[in-house]
Design a protein around this motif. Structure first.
Motif, short mmCIF file in Angstrom:
data_model
loop_
_atom_site.label_atom_id
_atom_site.label_comp_id
_atom_site.label_asym_id
_atom_site.label_seq_id
_atom_site.Cartn_x
_atom_site.Cartn_y
_atom_site.Cartn_z
N THR A 101 7.39 8.34 -8.28
CA THR A 101 8.50 9.04 -7.62
C THR A 101 8.71 8.48 -6.21
O THR A 101 9.85 8.28 -5.77
N PHE A 102 7.62 8.19 -5.51
CA PHE A 102 7.68 7.60 -4.17
C PHE A 102 8.34 6.22 -4.23
O PHE A 102 9.21 5.89 -3.43
N PHE A 103 7.93 5.41 -5.20
CA PHE A 103 8.49 4.07 -5.31
C PHE A 103 9.97 4.11 -5.66
O PHE A 103 10.75 3.27 -5.22
N GLN A 104 10.37 5.11 -6.42
CA GLN A 104 11.76 5.21 -6.85
C GLN A 104 12.66 5.86 -5.80
O GLN A 104 13.86 5.57 -5.74
N HIS A 109 0.85 -1.19 0.00
CA HIS A 109 0.00 0.00 0.00
C HIS A 109 0.88 1.24 0.00
O HIS A 109 2.06 1.20 0.37
N THR A 110 0.30 2.34 -0.44
CA THR A 110 1.02 3.61 -0.55
C THR A 110 0.05 4.75 -0.31
O THR A 110 -1.17 4.55 -0.30
N GLU A 111 0.57 5.96 -0.09
CA GLU A 111 -0.30 7.12 0.07
C GLU A 111 -0.61 7.80 -1.26
O GLU A 111 -1.64 8.47 -1.40
N ARG A 150 -4.63 1.71 -1.96
CA ARG A 150 -4.90 1.05 -0.69
C ARG A 150 -4.41 -0.40 -0.64
O ARG A 150 -4.12 -0.92 0.44
N CYS A 151 -4.34 -1.06 -1.77
CA CYS A 151 -3.78 -2.42 -1.80
C CYS A 151 -3.39 -2.77 -3.22
O CYS A 151 -4.08 -2.42 -4.17
#
Length: 480
Positions: free
Chosen positions: A160-163, A149-151, A404-405
């Motif tokens: 960008t968040f994943f990287q 999950h992520t925001e 969310r998933c």
């Protein structure tokens, strides 16, 4: 005369050029063969600190599916959707969670089951969609994580968040962090290489160089992008057609001239120029050999498929990744675009799976048969998931962004094979067991490489930064 030239470098000039000058000086040190040996980290500031403990993985091959694959249709089997098909998603399940602007105006949210069958495969009995006929043959070698999950809810901040561990641009990418902490295992190729698959989908999210950038780390730690057409790197061929000995002599004489100029002016960019010439000289030999698949037996192309003979295809990039791994490249990232399906999932998703399934599965099998899977961490992931409810009409439905998933898979490099981790609810909408955040994912990747994610830091503007910021927990349950 020398003093006059030094006077030309004013205080304003010095501070204005320090950010690039110091970076290029560091680049020169990276390209020093003595510092590029496998026994030396690339960055003297962290020399001897990493790895913190015996690593399970020596390298990472990261297959990033840009656009967000649908976990509902690929990796997270939900038999409950057979009965829930075309019913409205209850408000209690959505729980007031925010939606994108593309579906926020919908009056109903009809649940749509996957149009494709799921089956159990391997001794592990892992459920997998029929869209992955090749990957299903190697399920006993992979770990499927269903509780990511992520925001971030939109593509650019999410990828960008994943990287980089942050939604805003400017932070170092994960490959840059690994290069910074562990250095390189080869002096003839970059430590961090990026491969972009040719885009065959009519709508694809853009990929920016900052996604594999070094952020505030010295610039030599950024990824080097290889091209999918023509020479992998520009100017590999010598336009003068002179022999190697003549080129070497020319570079040696040019270096002496540049060194004299550096002594006169103190301009640090001259050192970068010297280093770039040296890297170009080495890559003129190493890259053509790397990109020449003629030494591969026919059995390789039977494994990866005929598309592996087409430069820029996903299969060819997976084969290239294996060859890079053999030659000591530390972090190899393969980007495949086109997974952003807001409509016509029935049409587009099978095409994307056909493009990627065989090459991805072949990479696992190939590494395993060469004894490399045990110390190579392979990751397959997108930036978030897809909604269980339909965007648009159910007959030509799409799936909207869903942070969310979602599901990813990992293999080799210290990860338990043949398991599924985490659970989502019957609607595949919320994580209900063993949640894994992006920061946890990053902490786990670094752990596989022998790095304590809390110790790999860099001081910038008076603060110590790290990939996981002030978050992240290693997911020990998926590690051997």
């Amino acid at each position: 005369m020398k003093n006059d030239m030094n006077l030309d470098i004013t205080r304003r000039h010095f501070f204005g050029r320090s950010s690039t000058g110091l970076g290029t000086m560091a680049l020169a040190s990276l390209l020093n063969p003595n510092l590029l040996s496998g026994d030396q980290p690339a960055n003297p500031a962290v020399a001897g600190k990493f790895p913190n403990f015996a690593p399970k993985a020596k390298r990472v091959i990261y297959l990033l599916q840009s656009g967000a694959p649908s976990q509902v249709d690929l990796l997270d089997y939900k038999p409950s959707l057979e009965k829930l098909h075309l019913t409205d998603l209850p408000d209690s399940v959505r729980g007031g969670q925010r939606l994108t602007g593309m579906t926020a105006g919908q009056k109903t949210f009809p649940v749509v089951k996957s149009p494709w069958a799921f089956r159990q495969h391997g001794q592990s009995g892992t459920w997998m969609s029929d869209l992955f006929p090749h990957l299903s043959k190697v399920v006993d070698d992979i770990c499927v994580v269903k509780s990511m999950h992520t925001e971030a809810i939109n593509h650019d901040p999410a990828i960008t968040f994943f990287q980089s561990g942050h939604q805003q641009p400017g932070r170092p990418s994960i490959g840059a962090w690994l290069s910074y902490g562990l250095g390189s295992e080869t002096e003839n190729l970059p430590a961090f290489v990026v491969l972009l698959t040719k885009n065959t989908f009519h709508q694809a999210q853009p990929l920016y160089d900052r996604l594999w950038g070094s952020g505030f780390l010295p610039s030599q730690y950024q990824g080097v992008k290889f091209r999918s057409q023509g020479d992998p790197v520009l100017y590999l061929n010598d336009p003068t057609n002179r022999d190697a000995a003549a080129r070497r002599g020319m570079l040696d004489r040019l270096e002496k001239l540049n060194q004299l100029r550096f002594q006169q002016t103190g301009d640090p960019e001259i050192n970068a120029r010297i280093a770039q010439y040296e890297m170009a000289y080495r890559m003129q030999t190493s890259v053509p050999e790397l990109a020449d698949f003629s030494d591969e037996p026919e059995s390789t192309f039977e494994l990866y498929g005929d598309e592996a003979k087409q430069p820029g295809s996903h299969a060819a990039n997976c084969l290239m990744a294996r060859r890079m791994a053999e030659r000591g490249v530390r972090f190899i990232q393969v980007f495949h675009r086109g997974w952003d399906h807001h409509s016509n999932v029935n049409k587009y998703l099978p095409n994307l799976c056909r493009e990627t399934d065989q090459g991805s599965a072949a990479l696992i099998a190939d590494l395993k048969q060469r004894g490399m899977l045990e110390d190579t961490l392979v990751v397959w992931a997108g930036e978030f998931g897809r909604t269980v409810y339909a965007q648009g009409r159910p007959e030509t439905f799409g799936r909207d962004h869903h942070p969310r998933c979602f599901s990813i898979w990992m293999a080799g490099g210290g990860v338990k094979p043949g398991i599924s981790y985490g659970q989502t609810d019957d609607f595949c909408y919320n994580v209900v067991e063993n949640p894994v955040h992006v920061h946890d994912f990053h902490a786990t990747m670094l752990h596989c490489m022998g790095i304590d994610h809390e110790k790999l830091t860099h001081r910038f503007q008076g603060r110590d930064y790290r990939l996981t910021d002030v978050h992240g927990h290693v997911v020990k349950d998926i590690l051997v």
